[in-house]
Design a protein around this motif. Structure first.
Motif, PDB file in Angstrom:
ATOM      1  N   THR A 155      36.140   4.023 -55.144  1.00 33.17           N
ATOM      2  CA  THR A 155      36.658   3.821 -53.797  1.00 33.17           C
ATOM      3  C   THR A 155      35.496   3.420 -52.905  1.00 33.17           C
ATOM      4  O   THR A 155      34.360   3.829 -53.132  1.00 33.17           O
ATOM      5  CB  THR A 155      37.306   5.105 -53.215  1.00 33.17           C
ATOM      6  N   GLY A 156      35.763   2.602 -51.896  1.00 27.40           N
ATOM      7  CA  GLY A 156      34.749   2.264 -50.906  1.00 27.40           C
ATOM      8  C   GLY A 156      34.034   0.953 -51.162  1.00 27.40           C
ATOM      9  O   GLY A 156      34.556   0.052 -51.822  1.00 27.40           O
ATOM     10  N   ASP A 157      32.800   0.867 -50.644  1.00 23.37           N
ATOM     11  CA  ASP A 157      32.013  -0.370 -50.664  1.00 23.37           C
ATOM     12  C   ASP A 157      30.537   0.014 -50.728  1.00 23.37           C
ATOM     13  O   ASP A 157      30.013   0.659 -49.825  1.00 23.37           O
ATOM     14  CB  ASP A 157      32.316  -1.170 -49.390  1.00 23.37           C
ATOM     15  N   ILE A 158      29.887  -0.394 -51.802  1.00 24.22           N
ATOM     16  CA  ILE A 158      28.477  -0.076 -52.061  1.00 24.22           C
ATOM     17  C   ILE A 158      27.694  -1.371 -52.227  1.00 24.22           C
ATOM     18  O   ILE A 158      28.151  -2.302 -52.891  1.00 24.22           O
ATOM     19  CB  ILE A 158      28.344   0.749 -53.369  1.00 24.22           C
ATOM     20  N   SER A 159      26.501  -1.438 -51.650  1.00 18.71           N
ATOM     21  CA  SER A 159      25.564  -2.525 -51.947  1.00 18.71           C
ATOM     22  C   SER A 159      24.636  -2.030 -53.049  1.00 18.71           C
ATOM     23  O   SER A 159      23.938  -1.023 -52.876  1.00 18.71           O
ATOM     24  CB  SER A 159      24.750  -2.905 -50.714  1.00 18.71           C
ATOM     25  N   PHE A 160      24.654  -2.717 -54.182  1.00 20.47           N
ATOM     26  CA  PHE A 160      23.838  -2.372 -55.341  1.00 20.47           C
ATOM     27  C   PHE A 160      22.808  -3.474 -55.483  1.00 20.47           C
ATOM     28  O   PHE A 160      23.162  -4.655 -55.571  1.00 20.47           O
ATOM     29  CB  PHE A 160      24.703  -2.292 -56.598  1.00 20.47           C
ATOM     30  N   ALA A 161      21.532  -3.118 -55.513  1.00 20.31           N
ATOM     31  CA  ALA A 161      20.495  -4.154 -55.529  1.00 20.31           C
ATOM     32  C   ALA A 161      19.413  -3.859 -56.561  1.00 20.31           C
ATOM     33  O   ALA A 161      19.042  -2.702 -56.793  1.00 20.31           O
ATOM     34  CB  ALA A 161      19.854  -4.271 -54.151  1.00 20.31           C
ATOM     35  N   THR A 162      18.926  -4.937 -57.161  1.00 28.02           N
ATOM     36  CA  THR A 162      17.712  -4.920 -57.972  1.00 28.02           C
ATOM     37  C   THR A 162      16.699  -5.787 -57.225  1.00 28.02           C
ATOM     38  O   THR A 162      16.992  -6.287 -56.134  1.00 28.02           O
ATOM     39  CB  THR A 162      17.952  -5.493 -59.377  1.00 28.02           C
ATOM     40  N   ALA A 163      15.540  -5.994 -57.803  1.00 27.18           N
ATOM     41  CA  ALA A 163      14.537  -6.839 -57.160  1.00 27.18           C
ATOM     42  C   ALA A 163      15.037  -8.273 -57.014  1.00 27.18           C
ATOM     43  O   ALA A 163      14.625  -8.988 -56.101  1.00 27.18           O
ATOM     44  CB  ALA A 163      13.243  -6.809 -57.957  1.00 27.18           C
ATOM     45  N   ASP A 164      15.957  -8.694 -57.892  1.00 25.59           N
ATOM     46  CA  ASP A 164      16.386 -10.090 -57.928  1.00 25.59           C
ATOM     47  C   ASP A 164      17.748 -10.366 -57.319  1.00 25.59           C
ATOM     48  O   ASP A 164      18.056 -11.510 -57.008  1.00 25.59           O
ATOM     49  CB  ASP A 164      16.426 -10.574 -59.388  1.00 25.59           C
ATOM     50  N   ASP A 201      20.365  -2.515 -67.697  1.00 30.62           N
ATOM     51  CA  ASP A 201      19.547  -2.084 -68.823  1.00 30.62           C
ATOM     52  C   ASP A 201      18.619  -0.950 -68.410  1.00 30.62           C
ATOM     53  O   ASP A 201      18.274  -0.803 -67.225  1.00 30.62           O
ATOM     54  CB  ASP A 201      18.712  -3.249 -69.361  1.00 30.62           C
ATOM     55  N   ALA A 202      18.181  -0.158 -69.360  1.00 33.39           N
ATOM     56  CA  ALA A 202      17.240   0.931 -69.104  1.00 33.39           C
ATOM     57  C   ALA A 202      15.975   0.366 -68.467  1.00 33.39           C
ATOM     58  O   ALA A 202      15.525  -0.729 -68.799  1.00 33.39           O
ATOM     59  CB  ALA A 202      16.902   1.642 -70.408  1.00 33.39           C
ATOM     60  N   GLY A 203      15.414   1.120 -67.520  1.00 35.74           N
ATOM     61  CA  GLY A 203      14.137   0.757 -66.925  1.00 35.74           C
ATOM     62  C   GLY A 203      14.195  -0.237 -65.785  1.00 35.74           C
ATOM     63  O   GLY A 203      13.152  -0.559 -65.212  1.00 35.74           O
ATOM     64  N   ILE A 204      15.366  -0.717 -65.416  1.00 34.86           N
ATOM     65  CA  ILE A 204      15.493  -1.680 -64.322  1.00 34.86           C
ATOM     66  C   ILE A 204      15.553  -0.917 -62.993  1.00 34.86           C
ATOM     67  O   ILE A 204      16.425  -0.067 -62.794  1.00 34.86           O
ATOM     68  CB  ILE A 204      16.746  -2.563 -64.474  1.00 34.86           C
ATOM     69  N   VAL A 205      14.652  -1.222 -62.088  1.00 38.25           N
ATOM     70  CA  VAL A 205      14.631  -0.566 -60.782  1.00 38.25           C
ATOM     71  C   VAL A 205      15.807  -1.077 -59.959  1.00 38.25           C
ATOM     72  O   VAL A 205      16.054  -2.293 -59.880  1.00 38.25           O
ATOM     73  CB  VAL A 205      13.292  -0.819 -60.052  1.00 38.25           C
ATOM     74  N   HIS A 206      16.543  -0.146 -59.345  1.00 35.72           N
ATOM     75  CA  HIS A 206      17.710  -0.512 -58.545  1.00 35.72           C
ATOM     76  C   HIS A 206      17.906   0.503 -57.426  1.00 35.72           C
ATOM     77  O   HIS A 206      17.294   1.566 -57.425  1.00 35.72           O
ATOM     78  CB  HIS A 206      18.972  -0.599 -59.424  1.00 35.72           C
ATOM     79  N   ARG A 207      18.762   0.161 -56.457  1.00 34.36           N
ATOM     80  CA  ARG A 207      19.067   1.042 -55.334  1.00 34.36           C
ATOM     81  C   ARG A 207      20.511   0.835 -54.916  1.00 34.36           C
ATOM     82  O   ARG A 207      21.097  -0.216 -55.179  1.00 34.36           O
ATOM     83  CB  ARG A 207      18.113   0.809 -54.179  1.00 34.36           C
ATOM     84  N   LEU A 208      21.079   1.842 -54.262  1.00 35.14           N
ATOM     85  CA  LEU A 208      22.458   1.781 -53.785  1.00 35.14           C
ATOM     86  C   LEU A 208      22.496   2.203 -52.322  1.00 35.14           C
ATOM     87  O   LEU A 208      21.787   3.146 -51.935  1.00 35.14           O
ATOM     88  CB  LEU A 208      23.364   2.724 -54.578  1.00 35.14           C
ATOM     89  N   VAL A 209      23.328   1.516 -51.540  1.00 38.32           N
ATOM     90  CA  VAL A 209      23.549   1.869 -50.144  1.00 38.32           C
ATOM     91  C   VAL A 209      25.049   1.839 -49.909  1.00 38.32           C
ATOM     92  O   VAL A 209      25.721   0.853 -50.255  1.00 38.32           O
ATOM     93  CB  VAL A 209      22.848   0.883 -49.180  1.00 38.32           C
ATOM     94  N   ALA A 210      25.583   2.910 -49.298  1.00 41.26           N
ATOM     95  CA  ALA A 210      27.014   2.989 -49.028  1.00 41.26           C
ATOM     96  C   ALA A 210      27.327   2.310 -47.698  1.00 41.26           C
ATOM     97  O   ALA A 210      26.834   2.722 -46.651  1.00 41.26           O
ATOM     98  CB  ALA A 210      27.467   4.440 -48.986  1.00 41.26           C
TER      99      ALA A 210
END
Length: 109
Positions: A65-74, A88-97
């Motif tokens: 439910t909802g809306d998330i911004s999911f980002a990697t470096a690229d 994949d394992a080891g990939i840096v990422h972040r999430l913002v609601a």
């Protein structure tokens, strides 16, 4: 949260339930651990975030439910219900609601 039936089937409940907490980070709750996967519910209120981090195993992230911004470096992906990303394992990422949101995280092992 989860119920194992006859050792062959694990039923997981509560995937759509928002269980918010105060602060900058979401509420993180393990719902089940089964053969090959761990299922985690992330409950975000609008504006909460998970800053840069990485997983030790491949993951599948999907918004229930909802809306998330999911980002990697690229790349940045808008995760809305019906959308998922495999990372994949080891990939840096972040999430913002962007709104109150529930995310299902599946850790693949």
């Amino acid at each position: 949260m989860s119920t194992q039936v006859d050792g062959k089937l694990t039923r997981i409940e509560g995937l759509t339930e928002l269980h918010p907490v105060e602060g900058d980070r979401p509420n993180i709750e393990k719902l089940a651990a089964a053969t090959g996967a761990t299922i985690v519910r992330l409950s975000f209120t609008a504006g909460q975030r998970m800053d840069d981090h990485k997983a030790g195993a491949p993951i599948l992230v999907q918004t229930v439910t909802g809306d998330i911004s999911f980002a990697t470096a690229d790349e940045t992906v808008a995760l809305v219900p019906g959308t998922a990303v495999h990372v994949d394992a080891g990939i840096v990422h972040r999430l913002v609601a962007n709104t109150d949101s529930v995310v299902q995280l599946t850790i693949l092992r």
